[in-house]
Enzyme design. Sequence first.
Site, PDB file in Angstrom:
ATOM      1  N   GLY A  28      11.159  49.381 -32.763  1.00  0.00           N
ATOM      2  CA  GLY A  28      12.076  48.832 -31.756  1.00  0.00           C
ATOM      3  C   GLY A  28      12.054  49.686 -30.512  1.00  0.00           C
ATOM      4  N   TYR A  31      16.487  49.353 -25.523  1.00  0.00           N
ATOM      5  CA  TYR A  31      17.382  50.243 -24.764  1.00  0.00           C
ATOM      6  C   TYR A  31      17.752  51.485 -25.568  1.00  0.00           C
ATOM      7  CZ  TYR A  31      17.971  46.759 -21.124  1.00  0.00           C
ATOM      8  OH  TYR A  31      17.738  45.899 -20.077  1.00  0.00           O
ATOM      9  N   PHE A 289      34.962  43.660 -19.818  1.00  0.00           N
ATOM     10  CA  PHE A 289      33.808  44.439 -20.286  1.00  0.00           C
ATOM     11  C   PHE A 289      32.655  43.509 -20.613  1.00  0.00           C
ATOM     12  CE2 PHE A 289      36.489  44.062 -24.225  1.00  0.00           C
ATOM     13  CZ  PHE A 289      35.612  43.335 -25.014  1.00  0.00           C
ATOM     14  N   CYS A 293      26.862  45.105 -26.698  1.00  0.00           N
ATOM     15  CA  CYS A 293      27.436  45.559 -27.970  1.00  0.00           C
ATOM     16  C   CYS A 293      28.929  45.356 -28.192  1.00  0.00           C
ATOM     17  CB  CYS A 293      27.077  47.018 -28.181  1.00  0.00           C
ATOM     18  SG  CYS A 293      25.300  47.219 -28.355  1.00  0.00           S
TER      19      CYS A 293
HETATM   20  N1  LIG Z   1      21.923  48.916 -25.860  1.00  0.00           N
HETATM   21  C1  LIG Z   1      22.698  49.951 -26.102  1.00  0.00           C
HETATM   22  O1  LIG Z   1      23.171  50.616 -25.200  1.00  0.00           O
HETATM   23  C2  LIG Z   1      23.024  50.355 -27.506  1.00  0.00           C
HETATM   24  C3  LIG Z   1      22.601  49.603 -28.594  1.00  0.00           C
HETATM   25  N2  LIG Z   1      22.897  50.019 -29.873  1.00  0.00           N
HETATM   26  C4  LIG Z   1      22.383  49.270 -31.024  1.00  0.00           C
HETATM   27  O2  LIG Z   1      20.993  49.570 -31.163  1.00  0.00           O
HETATM   28  C5  LIG Z   1      20.268  48.427 -31.643  1.00  0.00           C
HETATM   29  C6  LIG Z   1      19.155  48.099 -30.678  1.00  0.00           C
HETATM   30  O3  LIG Z   1      19.727  47.739 -29.446  1.00  0.00           O
HETATM   31  P1  LIG Z   1      18.824  47.605 -28.137  1.00  0.00           P
HETATM   32  O4  LIG Z   1      17.865  48.738 -28.067  1.00  0.00           O
HETATM   33  O5  LIG Z   1      19.784  47.392 -27.029  1.00  0.00           O
HETATM   34  O6  LIG Z   1      18.021  46.256 -28.444  1.00  0.00           O
HETATM   35  P2  LIG Z   1      16.776  45.673 -27.643  1.00  0.00           P
HETATM   36  O7  LIG Z   1      16.841  44.203 -27.803  1.00  0.00           O
HETATM   37  O8  LIG Z   1      16.713  46.254 -26.284  1.00  0.00           O
HETATM   38  O9  LIG Z   1      15.508  46.242 -28.440  1.00  0.00           O
HETATM   39  C7  LIG Z   1      15.189  45.869 -29.738  1.00  0.00           C
HETATM   40  C8  LIG Z   1      13.666  45.829 -29.853  1.00  0.00           C
HETATM   41  O10 LIG Z   1      13.324  45.640 -31.215  1.00  0.00           O
HETATM   42  C9  LIG Z   1      12.144  44.834 -31.266  1.00  0.00           C
HETATM   43  N3  LIG Z   1      12.020  44.248 -32.599  1.00  0.00           N
HETATM   44  C10 LIG Z   1      12.847  43.357 -33.209  1.00  0.00           C
HETATM   45  N4  LIG Z   1      12.407  43.083 -34.444  1.00  0.00           N
HETATM   46  C11 LIG Z   1      11.275  43.803 -34.632  1.00  0.00           C
HETATM   47  C12 LIG Z   1      10.376  43.942 -35.718  1.00  0.00           C
HETATM   48  N5  LIG Z   1      10.568  43.284 -36.877  1.00  0.00           N
HETATM   49  N6  LIG Z   1       9.306  44.743 -35.569  1.00  0.00           N
HETATM   50  C13 LIG Z   1       9.106  45.407 -34.413  1.00  0.00           C
HETATM   51  N7  LIG Z   1       9.929  45.333 -33.343  1.00  0.00           N
HETATM   52  C14 LIG Z   1      11.019  44.534 -33.460  1.00  0.00           C
HETATM   53  C15 LIG Z   1      12.347  43.820 -30.166  1.00  0.00           C
HETATM   54  O11 LIG Z   1      11.114  43.249 -29.756  1.00  0.00           O
HETATM   55  C16 LIG Z   1      13.002  44.675 -29.084  1.00  0.00           C
HETATM   56  O12 LIG Z   1      12.064  45.210 -28.165  1.00  0.00           O
HETATM   57  C17 LIG Z   1      21.317  47.331 -31.820  1.00  0.00           C
HETATM   58  O13 LIG Z   1      21.748  47.341 -33.145  1.00  0.00           O
HETATM   59  C18 LIG Z   1      22.449  47.754 -30.918  1.00  0.00           C
HETATM   60  O14 LIG Z   1      23.690  47.280 -31.362  1.00  0.00           O
HETATM   61  C19 LIG Z   1      23.571  51.168 -30.121  1.00  0.00           C
HETATM   62  C20 LIG Z   1      24.000  51.959 -29.085  1.00  0.00           C
HETATM   63  C21 LIG Z   1      23.759  51.619 -27.694  1.00  0.00           C
HETATM   64  O1  LIG Z   2      26.953  50.517 -28.859  1.00  0.00           O
HETATM   65  C1  LIG Z   2      26.705  50.412 -27.685  1.00  0.00           C
HETATM   66  O2  LIG Z   2      25.965  49.555 -27.202  1.00  0.00           O
HETATM   67  C2  LIG Z   2      27.313  51.321 -26.666  1.00  0.00           C
HETATM   68  O3  LIG Z   2      28.391  50.561 -26.046  1.00  0.00           O
HETATM   69  C3  LIG Z   2      29.073  51.224 -24.987  1.00  0.00           C
HETATM   70  O4  LIG Z   2      28.148  51.539 -23.940  1.00  0.00           O
HETATM   71  P1  LIG Z   2      27.718  50.480 -22.829  1.00  0.00           P
HETATM   72  O5  LIG Z   2      28.056  49.107 -23.293  1.00  0.00           O
HETATM   73  O6  LIG Z   2      26.332  50.775 -22.470  1.00  0.00           O
HETATM   74  O7  LIG Z   2      28.597  50.819 -21.539  1.00  0.00           O
HETATM   75  P2  LIG Z   2      30.126  51.253 -21.328  1.00  0.00           P
HETATM   76  O8  LIG Z   2      30.156  52.337 -20.336  1.00  0.00           O
HETATM   77  O9  LIG Z   2      30.832  51.485 -22.584  1.00  0.00           O
HETATM   78  O10 LIG Z   2      30.740  49.964 -20.635  1.00  0.00           O
HETATM   79  C4  LIG Z   2      30.898  48.756 -21.338  1.00  0.00           C
HETATM   80  C5  LIG Z   2      31.610  47.759 -20.445  1.00  0.00           C
HETATM   81  O11 LIG Z   2      32.980  48.106 -20.250  1.00  0.00           O
HETATM   82  C6  LIG Z   2      33.283  48.147 -18.867  1.00  0.00           C
HETATM   83  N1  LIG Z   2      34.302  49.190 -18.644  1.00  0.00           N
HETATM   84  C7  LIG Z   2      34.127  50.434 -19.125  1.00  0.00           C
HETATM   85  C8  LIG Z   2      35.070  51.400 -18.930  1.00  0.00           C
HETATM   86  C9  LIG Z   2      36.238  51.100 -18.237  1.00  0.00           C
HETATM   87  O12 LIG Z   2      37.167  51.945 -18.036  1.00  0.00           O
HETATM   88  N2  LIG Z   2      36.401  49.843 -17.764  1.00  0.00           N
HETATM   89  C10 LIG Z   2      35.446  48.865 -17.956  1.00  0.00           C
HETATM   90  O13 LIG Z   2      35.642  47.714 -17.512  1.00  0.00           O
HETATM   91  C11 LIG Z   2      31.947  48.452 -18.202  1.00  0.00           C
HETATM   92  O14 LIG Z   2      31.949  48.054 -16.862  1.00  0.00           O
HETATM   93  C12 LIG Z   2      31.000  47.642 -19.058  1.00  0.00           C
HETATM   94  O15 LIG Z   2      30.976  46.305 -18.641  1.00  0.00           O
HETATM   95  C13 LIG Z   2      29.653  52.532 -25.499  1.00  0.00           C
HETATM   96  O16 LIG Z   2      30.251  53.233 -24.404  1.00  0.00           O
HETATM   97  C14 LIG Z   2      28.563  53.399 -26.135  1.00  0.00           C
HETATM   98  O17 LIG Z   2      29.146  54.567 -26.693  1.00  0.00           O
HETATM   99  C15 LIG Z   2      27.868  52.598 -27.240  1.00  0.00           C
HETATM  100  O18 LIG Z   2      26.821  53.353 -27.801  1.00  0.00           O
END
Ligand SMILES: NC(=O)C1=CN([C@@H]2O[C@H](COP(=O)(O)OP(=O)(O)OC[C@H]3O[C@@H](n4cnc5c(N)ncnc54)[C@H](O)[C@@H]3O)[C@@H](O)[C@H]2O)C=CC1
Ligand SMILES: O=C(O)[C@H]1O[C@H](OP(=O)(O)OP(=O)(O)OC[C@H]2O[C@@H](n3ccc(=O)[nH]c3=O)[C@H](O)[C@@H]2O)[C@H](O)[C@@H](O)[C@@H]1O
Length: 495
Positions: A28, A31, A289, A293
């Site tokens: 994966g 992000y 928000f 996620c």
């Molecule tokens: N985006 C964020 O800021 C955060 C996301 N997470 C969690 O992390 C996980 C991943 O999130 P993102 O990176 O945002 O997702 P994303 O959609 O950006 O990336 C996932 C990647 O996995 C690949 N993929 C899916 N199935 C596959 C397979 N069977 N084999 C190989 N590649 C495969 C997809 O093509 C894609 O590029 C989710 O569970 C999300 O909830 C946790 C913290 C922060």
């Molecule tokens: O699991 C995840 O995906 C991630 O989700 C959030 O991170 P993210 O969604 O990237 O960004 P945030 O800074 O949390 O903002 C989320 C949303 O809330 C809004 N927000 C945030 C803070 C605030 O005070 N007010 C507000 O409207 C932001 O504008 C945005 O739309 C969490 O902050 C991360 O810790 C977590 O890993």
Amino acid sequence: MNVFRLTHITTSLHSGSRMVVKNVCCIGAGYVGGPTCSVIAWKCPDIRVHVVDKSQARIKQWNSDKLPIYEPGLDEVVKECRGRNLFFSNDIDQAVREADLIFISVNTPSKTYGIGKGRAADLKHIELCARKIAEVAEGHKIVVEKSTVPVRAAESISHILSANTKPGVSYQVLSNPEFLAEGTAIENLVNPDRVLIGGEESAEGEAAVGELTWIYHHWVPQHKIITLSTWSSELSKLASNAFLAQRVSSINAISALCEATGADVSQVAYAVGKDSRIGSKFLQASVGFGGSCFQKDLLNLVYIAECLNLHEVAMYWQQVTDMNEYQRTRFAKRIIGCLFNTVTDKTLAVFGFAFKKNTGDTRESPAIFVCSHLLEEGARLNIYDPKVERQQIESDLTSARATSEPERVEKLIHIYTDPYQAVTDAHAIVILTEWDEFKTYDYKKMLSVMKKPAFLFDGRKILDHESLINLGFHTETIGKRFTRNTLLRSSGGDL
Ligand SMILES: NC(=O)C1=CN([C@@H]2O[C@H](COP(=O)(O)OP(=O)(O)OC[C@H]3O[C@@H](n4cnc5c(N)ncnc54)[C@H](O)[C@@H]3O)[C@@H](O)[C@H]2O)C=CC1
Ligand SMILES: O=C(O)[C@H]1O[C@H](OP(=O)(O)OP(=O)(O)OC[C@H]2O[C@@H](n3ccc(=O)[nH]c3=O)[C@H](O)[C@@H]2O)[C@H](O)[C@@H](O)[C@@H]1O
């Protein structure tokens, strides 16, 4: 228990009984997988890191000068490590075979079909990864759940792996959820508040926890690495996102009260946040928000609670997402109300489409919801965002979910690369993302080319509203009413 386990792990590290992780693979390249493994490669030059993905387009971008995601500091890290100990490829089999430790970092969206539709996490990508690992693995593998998953998902991964184990192959499954926020990912990864590592309570489980702890030890101090049970680790991730989202919904609920009573939500947030038990972070009232996620993890929590017959718990967390929906709709309705109850054929310049600043990500962006509402009412939208690609905005607004009339919407949206052009002949400016550059614009110049009365709706509370009112804008923001706007409206806004 935690202290005991940490001591045990540290002892086993020092006694030299570890297996020594040399090769890490991450399935994966999104992000999370991309930035996380780039930082691991950067901080651990003694480890080879292979990031693999099924998407050829994504891997091609990771190997190019224009990375698939915008994240401050990421380009520099990738440039330093790529080709040295950081590799991006589509060869999943080989990377899995060679790895000692495999992160699963694939997407876990809400299900769009079947049981739990719209709420339960769709674990099909996780399951496919587990099956792929079982198919090609040789020797001992540590499989690390990096994706956000429902409680006890690690158990399902273990089941799939053990049901398909070949002779000479063994596994340990760990939970290591990610807490990075987009836009600050590198900063969060380099200096995390904490790292959670959940593992099985057995000698093998603790050895595996020790291996992952050793990787993080390259740059994260011991006191920030928390070891806990796998289920606690999985639930802590969902709970953290739920608490964060709850804060935003709480202050947004107060913002509606402020607008109705004449209080100012910034002052209330400041006063409330000064209580050290509450704290000042994450109290910025907004149009709601977004992000990939908060919504899906909250709904997942609600679904889990419902499945466990914990209806009150489910209803409690459901309200956090209902409040977010209310806030986005309330803002869109306020725009229409202020514009004399109709936006049909009016031009609105929209500043910002990403779900927050410093990212090009639009997943669940409040901009999609507010824009869709305005488009339903027949508004023409001139949209500008410094980082979101034209195709992304078009597809977000014309997708089946956003509208039932994609052809009509296509005619109503225009994407701009220059904000000054976007405001020409516009009736209003609507700010939907808190990009810093929006604070630096010459609003006097913008006002001069807009239709009068000119309106400005600040959905992120980032501008100097008094100055805008002085310039002649009818200004509206979240959680505050400006009495001088009334004068503007009665005088036709032509000050
Ligand atoms: N985006 C964020 O800021 C955060 C996301 N997470 C969690 O992390 C996980 C991943 O999130 P993102 O990176 O945002 O997702 P994303 O959609 O950006 O990336 C996932 C990647 O996995 C690949 N993929 C899916 N199935 C596959 C397979 N069977 N084999 C190989 N590649 C495969 C997809 O093509 C894609 O590029 C989710 O569970 C999300 O909830 C946790 C913290 C922060
Ligand atoms: O699991 C995840 O995906 C991630 O989700 C959030 O991170 P993210 O969604 O990237 O960004 P945030 O800074 O949390 O903002 C989320 C949303 O809330 C809004 N927000 C945030 C803070 C605030 O005070 N007010 C507000 O409207 C932001 O504008 C945005 O739309 C969490 O902050 C991360 O810790 C977590 O890993």
